[in-house]
Write a protein that holds these residues in place. Sequence first.
Motif, short mmCIF file in Angstrom:
data_model
loop_
_atom_site.label_atom_id
_atom_site.label_comp_id
_atom_site.label_asym_id
_atom_site.label_seq_id
_atom_site.Cartn_x
_atom_site.Cartn_y
_atom_site.Cartn_z
N GLU A 28 60.03 49.21 30.36
CA GLU A 28 59.44 50.40 28.64
C GLU A 28 58.83 49.55 28.00
O GLU A 28 58.97 47.76 27.71
CB GLU A 28 61.16 50.62 29.20
CG GLU A 28 61.25 51.31 27.08
CD GLU A 28 63.11 51.34 26.56
OE1 GLU A 28 63.23 52.35 26.33
OE2 GLU A 28 63.31 50.21 27.49
N ASN A 29 57.91 50.37 27.41
CA ASN A 29 57.35 50.03 26.28
C ASN A 29 56.18 48.30 26.76
O ASN A 29 56.55 47.42 26.11
CB ASN A 29 58.04 49.35 24.72
CG ASN A 29 59.21 50.92 24.67
OD1 ASN A 29 58.59 51.48 24.93
ND2 ASN A 29 60.10 50.90 24.29
N ARG A 30 55.33 48.64 28.06
CA ARG A 30 54.76 47.45 28.22
C ARG A 30 53.09 48.25 29.18
O ARG A 30 53.46 48.91 28.90
CB ARG A 30 55.66 46.73 29.55
CG ARG A 30 54.80 45.42 29.75
CD ARG A 30 55.69 44.94 30.13
NE ARG A 30 56.96 44.14 29.31
CZ ARG A 30 57.98 43.61 30.38
NH1 ARG A 30 57.32 43.31 31.52
NH2 ARG A 30 59.21 43.31 29.77
N ILE A 196 46.33 44.25 28.42
CA ILE A 196 47.62 44.14 30.07
C ILE A 196 48.84 43.17 29.39
O ILE A 196 48.33 41.90 29.83
CB ILE A 196 47.28 44.27 30.79
CG1 ILE A 196 45.35 45.19 31.61
CG2 ILE A 196 47.99 44.24 31.82
CD1 ILE A 196 45.57 45.20 32.86
N GLU A 197 50.11 43.73 29.24
CA GLU A 197 51.21 42.45 29.59
C GLU A 197 51.14 42.28 31.34
O GLU A 197 51.64 41.22 30.86
CB GLU A 197 51.64 43.17 28.63
CG GLU A 197 51.64 43.30 27.12
CD GLU A 197 52.26 44.18 26.38
OE1 GLU A 197 53.22 44.18 25.76
OE2 GLU A 197 52.51 45.67 26.78
N SER A 212 53.42 38.88 35.24
CA SER A 212 53.22 38.70 33.79
C SER A 212 51.92 38.34 33.70
O SER A 212 51.51 37.22 34.50
CB SER A 212 54.07 38.62 32.59
OG SER A 212 53.86 37.15 32.82
N ALA A 213 51.14 39.05 32.68
CA ALA A 213 49.21 38.52 32.73
C ALA A 213 49.42 37.11 32.69
O ALA A 213 48.16 35.92 32.69
CB ALA A 213 48.87 39.25 31.84
N LEU A 272 41.75 36.86 33.91
CA LEU A 272 42.67 37.61 35.16
C LEU A 272 41.37 38.37 36.36
O LEU A 272 42.20 39.05 37.00
CB LEU A 272 42.68 39.15 34.25
CG LEU A 272 43.17 40.07 34.78
CD1 LEU A 272 45.35 38.80 34.97
CD2 LEU A 272 44.61 40.92 33.91
N GLN A 273 40.15 39.04 35.31
CA GLN A 273 38.86 39.17 36.54
C GLN A 273 38.94 38.20 37.85
O GLN A 273 38.73 38.69 38.75
CB GLN A 273 37.77 40.01 36.15
CG GLN A 273 36.91 40.91 37.14
CD GLN A 273 36.07 41.84 36.31
OE1 GLN A 273 36.17 42.30 35.92
NE2 GLN A 273 34.46 41.10 36.26
N GLN A 274 38.69 36.97 37.36
CA GLN A 274 38.60 36.43 37.89
C GLN A 274 39.49 35.97 39.65
O GLN A 274 38.65 35.52 40.59
CB GLN A 274 38.21 34.48 37.56
CG GLN A 274 36.36 34.74 37.70
CD GLN A 274 36.80 33.71 36.66
OE1 GLN A 274 37.04 32.13 36.07
NE2 GLN A 274 35.44 32.71 36.98
N LEU A 275 40.86 35.90 39.11
CA LEU A 275 42.00 35.98 39.58
C LEU A 275 42.24 36.68 40.33
O LEU A 275 42.04 36.65 41.73
CB LEU A 275 43.00 35.41 38.35
CG LEU A 275 44.26 34.98 39.64
CD1 LEU A 275 44.03 33.90 40.30
CD2 LEU A 275 45.26 35.00 38.23
#
Length: 298
Positions: A28-30, A196-197, A212-213, A272-275
């Motif tokens: 919720e709420n994410r 993004i969370e 989680s990010a 994050l994209q690399q990962l």
Amino acid sequence: MSVVSLRGVTKRYGDTTAVDDVSFDLHENRIHGLLGRNGAGKSTVMRMLTGQDLPTSGQIRVVGENPFENAGVLRQVCFIKEAQKYPDIFLARHALKSAEMIFPNWDAEFAEQLVDEFRLPLKTRTKKLSRGQLSAVGVIVGLASRAPVTLFDEPYLGLDAVARQLFYDHLLADYAEHPRTVVLSTHLIDEVADMIEHVVVIDRGRIVMNDSADNLRSQAVTVSGPTKAVERFAAGHTVLHREDVGGYARLLVSGIPEGRDTTSLQVEPVSLQQLVVRTAQLSDSVLAGAANGKGELS
């Protein structure tokens, strides 16, 4: 609290398995990122969440209930996808009016503001709209609906860079005032990474990341320097990507080695994209090795 739950969900189309024993929760709420390449299974998951497809096996719950043929659930879910189709007789304003009748939290004033900012011609038939204008219809509906669960399946790809940034800015601002569960499915990971969370990455129908990010970013580093020193630093950890130039190497390492000598090394955080990209490539390498007789494919 979990708003969306999948447990052991598989979807087959004939001999093709599009989604393979998938389990995850959306809270919720994410703001969640559902990431992966074309054909990975993202859109299939979204169609099942919105009751458009039935899983072959497994259980799906949206706001605690099965979404299939469940009008009460579907009024709480807004699904916006790329190349959204509308009846040929619809003007752009008809698409927005239909959304207003469907979604109980619709904000007409906010929709009008977005129409102006995206320069959407309301009196043009939807079949005559450009790709960018059709994308604008979708993001306006997705934002102004304020549905408790809002799914964006790359509808913003048709927008130019300025319009995409406008969408991101409005999404963040409105989310701050009216929290809800948002899912962004996109190839433009770098553009949405800061929003993004929670990240769910699907590849070949299976979940390869679900965290989680912040946790994901903290679990990998890029290290570069003399090859032998880099290899000592990375020893015992999974190398997601490697580049070699002369006597120097650059490695993307999963897990952060502690207590290692970093003299002469440069250690950097990973995007994050690399990962996501390197994890998917590693998954491909493992499957290729299995197919070549180095292992068995289940």
